[in-house]
Design a protein around this motif. Structure first.
Motif, mmCIF file in Angstrom:
data_model
loop_
_atom_site.group_PDB
_atom_site.id
_atom_site.type_symbol
_atom_site.label_atom_id
_atom_site.label_comp_id
_atom_site.label_asym_id
_atom_site.label_seq_id
_atom_site.Cartn_x
_atom_site.Cartn_y
_atom_site.Cartn_z
ATOM 1 N N VAL A 64 -2.739 7.113 7.007
ATOM 2 C CA VAL A 64 -4.042 6.554 6.626
ATOM 3 C C VAL A 64 -5.060 6.643 7.758
ATOM 4 N N PHE A 68 -8.641 4.845 6.506
ATOM 5 C CA PHE A 68 -8.633 3.405 6.289
ATOM 6 C C PHE A 68 -9.107 2.689 7.553
ATOM 7 N N MET A 83 -10.760 1.386 2.394
ATOM 8 C CA MET A 83 -9.992 2.596 2.109
ATOM 9 C C MET A 83 -10.932 3.662 1.566
ATOM 10 N N LEU A 86 -9.547 8.206 -0.909
ATOM 11 C CA LEU A 86 -8.241 7.839 -1.461
ATOM 12 C C LEU A 86 -7.551 9.021 -2.123
ATOM 13 N N ASP A 90 -1.699 7.296 -2.236
ATOM 14 C CA ASP A 90 -2.030 5.944 -1.776
ATOM 15 C C ASP A 90 -1.736 4.898 -2.850
#
Length: 127
Positions: A64, A68, A83, A86, A90
């Motif tokens: 991530v 993120f 986030m 995406l 995820d």
């Protein structure tokens, strides 16, 4: 004792963004290290991100990193997970976690590092 309540999950398309929130109640929020974990169906719960009481100290899972962002507002007793970009991978239930009074230098990356957990919020990313 602290209670954690996550919100902000939902169904989105690949490339979209979501912001998860975790509201804490109970003991002094600023004394907690906070973390986000996720669990996909049939898989173990895995680390996503963590932040110490000082918002300048954060760590992320490689999967991530760059997409993120974890942050906290101690005045609002809330930790966030922004986030972006995406991906379908995820998709999972996202959990907020807290560790009381942690002052160590190492980031808390394991499920067993945390004392308290929220109930989770579902994030589904369609392709």
């Amino acid at each position: 004792q602290v209670q954690l309540v996550e919100s902000g999950g939902g169904l989105v398309q690949a490339g979209d963004s979501l912001r998860l929130s975790c509201a804490a109640s109970g003991r002094t929020f600023s004394s907690y290290a906070m973390g986000w974990f996720r669990q996909a169906p049939g898989k173990e719960r895995e680390f996503v991100a963590t932040i110490k009481w000082s918002s300048s100290s954060t760590s992320y899972a490689d999967s991530v990193k760059g997409r993120f962002t974890i942050s906290r507002d101690n005045a609002k007793n809330t930790v966030y997970l922004q986030m972006n970009s995406l991906k379908p991978e995820d998709t999972a239930v996202y959990y907020c976690a807290a560790k009381w009074g942690y002052t160590g230098w190492a980031p808390l990356l394991r499920v067993t590092d945390y004392d308290y957990w929220g109930q989770g919020t579902q994030v589904t990313v369609s392709s």
